[in-house]
Motif scaffolding. Sequence first.
Motif, PDB file in Angstrom:
ATOM      1  N   TYR A   1       1.395   5.293   0.762  1.00 55.11           N
ATOM      2  CA  TYR A   1       0.897   6.396   1.584  1.00 55.11           C
ATOM      3  C   TYR A   1       1.688   7.651   1.295  1.00 55.11           C
TER       4      TYR A   1
ATOM      5  N   PHE B   1     -13.100  -4.748  -4.515  1.00 50.81           N
ATOM      6  CA  PHE B   1     -13.108  -4.086  -3.215  1.00 50.81           C
ATOM      7  C   PHE B   1     -11.717  -4.193  -2.602  1.00 50.81           C
ATOM      8  N   PRO B   2     -11.328  -3.178  -1.826  1.00 56.22           N
ATOM      9  CA  PRO B   2     -10.011  -3.294  -1.183  1.00 56.22           C
ATOM     10  C   PRO B   2     -10.036  -4.398  -0.128  1.00 56.22           C
TER      11      PRO B   2
ATOM     12  N   LEU C   1      -0.886   0.091   7.721  1.00 55.27           N
ATOM     13  CA  LEU C   1      -0.824   1.345   8.476  1.00 55.27           C
ATOM     14  C   LEU C   1      -0.009   1.220   9.765  1.00 55.27           C
TER      15      LEU C   1
ATOM     16  N   ALA D   1     -10.498  -0.659   5.565  1.00 56.42           N
ATOM     17  CA  ALA D   1     -10.047  -1.241   4.304  1.00 56.42           C
ATOM     18  C   ALA D   1      -9.125  -0.287   3.547  1.00 56.42           C
ATOM     19  N   ARG D   2      -9.533   0.982   3.429  1.00 55.94           N
ATOM     20  CA  ARG D   2      -8.781   1.871   2.549  1.00 55.94           C
ATOM     21  C   ARG D   2      -7.528   2.453   3.173  1.00 55.94           C
ATOM     22  N   ALA D   3      -7.520   2.564   4.506  1.00 57.69           N
ATOM     23  CA  ALA D   3      -6.317   3.104   5.140  1.00 57.69           C
ATOM     24  C   ALA D   3      -5.389   1.988   5.596  1.00 57.69           C
ATOM     25  N   GLY D   4      -5.744   0.767   5.271  1.00 60.05           N
ATOM     26  CA  GLY D   4      -4.839  -0.344   5.536  1.00 60.05           C
ATOM     27  C   GLY D   4      -4.651  -0.681   7.007  1.00 60.05           C
ATOM     28  N   LEU D   5      -5.713  -0.562   7.818  1.00 62.56           N
ATOM     29  CA  LEU D   5      -5.587  -1.013   9.202  1.00 62.56           C
ATOM     30  C   LEU D   5      -5.536  -2.538   9.171  1.00 62.56           C
ATOM     31  N   PRO D   6      -4.500  -3.109   9.764  1.00 59.22           N
ATOM     32  CA  PRO D   6      -4.348  -4.552   9.612  1.00 59.22           C
ATOM     33  C   PRO D   6      -5.137  -5.351  10.645  1.00 59.22           C
TER      34      PRO D   6
ATOM     35  N   VAL E   1      -5.692  -6.029   5.249  1.00 61.10           N
ATOM     36  CA  VAL E   1      -4.372  -6.591   5.442  1.00 61.10           C
ATOM     37  C   VAL E   1      -4.458  -7.568   6.602  1.00 61.10           C
TER      38      VAL E   1
ATOM     39  N   HIS F   1      -9.014   0.393  17.134  1.00 66.02           N
ATOM     40  CA  HIS F   1      -7.772   1.025  16.676  1.00 66.02           C
ATOM     41  C   HIS F   1      -7.881   2.534  16.830  1.00 66.02           C
TER      42      HIS F   1
ATOM     43  N   PRO G   1      -3.649   7.377   2.605  1.00 68.91           N
ATOM     44  CA  PRO G   1      -3.455   6.266   1.686  1.00 68.91           C
ATOM     45  C   PRO G   1      -3.594   6.748   0.245  1.00 68.91           C
TER      46      PRO G   1
ATOM     47  N   ALA H   1      -6.811   4.846  15.175  1.00 69.22           N
ATOM     48  CA  ALA H   1      -7.008   5.563  13.914  1.00 69.22           C
ATOM     49  C   ALA H   1      -8.471   5.639  13.506  1.00 69.22           C
TER      50      ALA H   1
ATOM     51  N   MET I   1       0.856  -1.194   0.000  1.00 67.92           N
ATOM     52  CA  MET I   1       0.000   0.000   0.000  1.00 67.92           C
ATOM     53  C   MET I   1       0.885   1.234   0.000  1.00 67.92           C
TER      54      MET I   1
ATOM     55  N   GLU J   1     -10.724   0.839  -7.636  1.00 68.32           N
ATOM     56  CA  GLU J   1     -11.648   0.246  -6.663  1.00 68.32           C
ATOM     57  C   GLU J   1     -12.835   1.157  -6.425  1.00 68.32           C
TER      58      GLU J   1
END
Lengths: 119, 421
Positions: free
Chosen positions: A3, B90-91, A94, B171-176, B94, B124, A113, B126, A1, A119
């Motif tokens: 950023y 869809f994203p 993140l 999903a979009r900010a990549g929180l795992p 992670v 989280h 991001p 965030a 990803m 998408e």
Amino acid sequence: MKYLVLLAGYGDSPAWSELSEAEQEHDLQRFHAFSEACRERDGVEILAGEALGEGDVATTLCTPRGGEMVVTDGPFAEAAEQIGGFYLVEVPDLDVLIELCRELPPYVIDLRPVLDLAE
Amino acid sequence: MTRADRLDPGVERALDAAWREHWGRLLAVLIGRFRRVELAEEALAEAYARAAERWCVDGVPDNPPAWLLTVAGRRALDLLRGEAVAGRRFPLLVVDPVEQGEPEPDPDDRVPDDRLRLILLCCHPALAQPAQIALALRLVLGVDTDEIARLFLVSHPTMSARLTRAKRKIARAGLPLRLPGPDRLAERLDAAVRAAYLGFTAGYAPGSGPDLLRVDLAGETIRLTRVLAVLAPDRPVITALLALMVLQHARRDARVRDGRLVVLADQDRAHWHRTELAEGLSLWGAVPRSTGLAEELRLQGWIAAEHARAARAQDTDWTSIAALYARLEELTGSPVVRLNRAVAVAEARGPRAGLALLDGLDGLLPHSHRLPAVEADLLHRAGEVSAARQAYGLAITRAGNEIERQHLRDRLAELDLRRSS
């Protein structure tokens, strides 16, 4: 990803040029630590990174709806923020990015991001 | 979840049990496998619907969670195929690479980490604070969005949008979906504990709206905290939170009488749930002295325990409580703690001692109705009736809750009654 990592100072924090040599050296060490941490981490790559000219040398372009583009002096920024630099990084997620950013000097940091427009 | 009226009671019990006990775990497994929150939710909801149909006919299976997981997995694949055909992408979440691989047929074999990852993801830092606990209730406890909206006193569309925004950000900010490393785990557990406590206090003493108590919300946050305590055992911060919540929640039926607020001093202690208090005291006793959030919660729990110990209001050890608030204030610097401390000090040493502590607080709590309310009470007890009247007036204008407002009006009326007699 991917950023975008935006580094911003607080409204009353001094600009780079106003820092003492010792303070600048300290910040440079932090930037270096950040690069090193990124280099050592699997799946992480710094794609770009630059310091930016201060608010004094910024120019803003504004196009109101149905109007003409207006060019003005100064940054387009909230009163409290002045963007001083950025990185474009590739990271797995993140949390990894947040961890790496702990190496940086204590700016206000905005993590955006990069969107995959498919998408 | 809708069920046919003619549902066999045995099947209904089995479904209820499967929902209460397994929803969170199954959802966590599905999210880990398919890396999509809403897809997993939809697939699992449909599996439960399917179960309501099939178990009546085929009987309740030997291993209900395994049955549900299998059906949900198949449904998820169907949904994915449909999306592929429609060209929709869809994203993906992670997810810890260790978790990807062969799907396991029996979810009971999975380590508890699944649900813990999910709770920590929902909480989280965030994510927007108001969304965290709502998301945890939805994903980990399986509470309906409708129900969550009702618990938080917002409309269904508002809560739905809040949850959707949080899931989108994940999903979009990549929180795992991944257990943090040991160096960050404590911090992230603190965040989950704060989210749970926010939810609990919203249910325990909401500042606005017609209901003084949202007992159900408090109950659900306790349920979530119990899950957290199982998943992350022997963590003082979690045990301290649970102890505090259980002790406070045990007083719920005494706090309102005939739609009116009853303050602690006037509560009928026969309505306190003694068994729950015993559990709270036992839990609290197991919390060691420490630092940070755990210590904050331990001290708050200690205060709640002091109240619990007093058979009657007049048996309350206010001196101890005042000392505890002093320690809490030292730890947190919180003006709200200072306010509570003033109340305790007034009980222990008289109203003027309490009033002295209120000096300068209004600047720090400009919108609080409790501050002028406390001030009014202390002024009244100190014999300053007109100042008390002014303070009650201010408290009434600031109160956000009809029951609290009514209580303050009652107090004000009492003031005038005494005056004129």
